[in-house]
Design an enzyme around this catalytic site. Structure first.
Site, PDB file in Angstrom:
ATOM      1  N   ASN A   8       0.870  -1.178   0.000  1.00  0.00           N
ATOM      2  CA  ASN A   8       0.000   0.000   0.000  1.00  0.00           C
ATOM      3  C   ASN A   8       0.910   1.232   0.000  1.00  0.00           C
ATOM      4  OD1 ASN A   8      -1.796   2.038   0.476  1.00  0.00           O
ATOM      5  ND2 ASN A   8      -2.514   1.268   2.459  1.00  0.00           N
ATOM      6  N   LYS A  10       0.168   4.238  -0.335  1.00  0.00           N
ATOM      7  CA  LYS A  10      -0.500   5.398   0.283  1.00  0.00           C
ATOM      8  C   LYS A  10      -0.301   6.652  -0.573  1.00  0.00           C
ATOM      9  CE  LYS A  10      -0.392   3.138   4.736  1.00  0.00           C
ATOM     10  NZ  LYS A  10      -0.333   3.216   6.192  1.00  0.00           N
ATOM     11  N   HIS A  97      -9.625   0.722   4.637  1.00  0.00           N
ATOM     12  CA  HIS A  97      -8.378   0.930   5.379  1.00  0.00           C
ATOM     13  C   HIS A  97      -8.650   1.826   6.588  1.00  0.00           C
ATOM     14  CE1 HIS A  97      -4.329   2.226   6.381  1.00  0.00           C
ATOM     15  NE2 HIS A  97      -3.919   1.131   5.768  1.00  0.00           N
ATOM     16  N   GLU A  99      -7.111   4.260   7.756  1.00  0.00           N
ATOM     17  CA  GLU A  99      -6.927   5.694   7.490  1.00  0.00           C
ATOM     18  C   GLU A  99      -8.158   6.276   6.798  1.00  0.00           C
ATOM     19  OE1 GLU A  99      -3.143   5.318   5.547  1.00  0.00           O
ATOM     20  OE2 GLU A  99      -2.200   4.835   7.463  1.00  0.00           O
ATOM     21  N   GLU A 169      -5.432  -5.592  10.299  1.00  0.00           N
ATOM     22  CA  GLU A 169      -4.508  -4.475  10.526  1.00  0.00           C
ATOM     23  C   GLU A 169      -4.893  -3.772  11.821  1.00  0.00           C
ATOM     24  OE1 GLU A 169      -2.262  -2.862   6.806  1.00  0.00           O
ATOM     25  OE2 GLU A 169      -4.000  -1.625   7.217  1.00  0.00           O
ATOM     26  N   GLY A 175       1.838   2.142  10.996  1.00  0.00           N
ATOM     27  CA  GLY A 175       2.731   3.298  11.027  1.00  0.00           C
ATOM     28  C   GLY A 175       3.409   3.532  12.366  1.00  0.00           C
ATOM     29  N   SER A 215       3.118  -2.239  10.259  1.00  0.00           N
ATOM     30  CA  SER A 215       4.550  -2.226  10.585  1.00  0.00           C
ATOM     31  C   SER A 215       5.303  -3.498  10.168  1.00  0.00           C
ATOM     32  CB  SER A 215       4.770  -1.954  12.082  1.00  0.00           C
ATOM     33  OG  SER A 215       4.316  -0.664  12.407  1.00  0.00           O
TER      34      SER A 215
END
Ligand code: 13P
Length: 253
Positions: A8, A10, A97, A99, A169, A175, A215
């Site tokens: 990904n 991003k 996701h 985010e 996730e 992150g 991560s």
């Protein structure tokens, strides 16, 4: 079943030059390293999808979108439909996701509509689920995962379930450099599998691929993927470094 390694990218690769440098080094390192191993999916920003398909798509490398909209066409300024993504040559789309849930208030109902749209257009949805730090501390992980799954799978028929890929996730691991233990990942995998068995029966449920994301790097991929016997990984930061990403591919492929 082949392992699946999804990158990904991003909101990165800001210029044409940067994108082209990435593609060149990816191709060079792929030739050297990762042939005949896991299936690779790269998810660049939408503006780069076409170029990624043109340059990289081949037997073992596929391209995916980071998001899609559920309507097919029309007055939806700024949105990109699953059919558009499919028509440009993509095979996958990341859906839900954390985010997008956080910054764009995506709900499980939205995610359900996006999953159904992707399936209708023959795009494979990579559906992200996971708990927050607070939910984890309160011992609510299984409950959160089951609610996310139940709501986002509403009206998804048994004939389609094996096409969906799930990515566990944990939000706190995205992150952050923090990762769950392999036992914790295994426990969530079992929770997901059990719910799928209840909803769709054992033979369909066992064909569904379940990935880990958050991560992931080449040093911890044994802990987060190999030990808990996940079907692959969803990689963020490390996917921006082709050499590192392909190292992960070769370690689990
Ligand atoms: P990181 O690998 O950078 O933690 O990102 C994970 C992720 O969000 C992949 O979708």
């Amino acid at each position: 079943m082949k392992k699946l390694v999804v990158g990904n990218l991003k909101m990165n690769l800001l210029t044409v030059a940067e994108r082209d440098r990435y593609l060149e080094s990816f191709q060079r390192d792929f030739e050297k390293k990762a042939k005949n191993s896991a299936e690779i999916v790269l998810c660049p920003p939408a503006v780069h999808l076409e170029k990624f398909v043109e340059t990289l798509a081949q037997e073992n490398i596929f391209v995916g979108a980071q998001n899609i909209f559920w309507e097919e066409r029309g007055s939806f300024t700024g949105e990109i439909s699953s059919l558009m993504v499919k028509n440009i040559g993509c095979k996958y789309a990341i859906i839900g996701h954390s985010e997008r849930r956080k910054y764009f208030a995506e709900s499980n109902e939205d995610i359900n509509a996006k999953i159904k749209s992707a399936l209708k257009d023959n795009l494979i949805p990579i559906v992200c689920i996971g708990e927050s730090q607070t939910e984890r501390k309160n011992g609510e992980t299984a409950e959160v995962i089951m609610a996310q799954l139940n709501q986002s799978l509403s009206d998804v028929p048994i004939s389609k379930i094996t096409e969906i890929v799930f990515a566990y996730e944990p939000i706190w691991a995205v992150g952050s450099d923090a990762i769950p233990t392999s036992d914790e990942i295994l426990e969530v995998k079992i929770t997901i599998r059990k719910l799928l068995v209840e909803k769709y029966g054992a033979s369909a449920a066992e064909k569904v691929r379940i990935l880990y994301g958050g991560s992931v790097n080449s040093k911890n991929v044994a802990q987060v993927c190999v030990e808990p016997q996940m079907d692959g990984v969803l990689v963020g930061r490390e996917s921006l470094i082709p050499n590192e990403f392909l190292k992960i591919v070769s370690l689990i492929g």
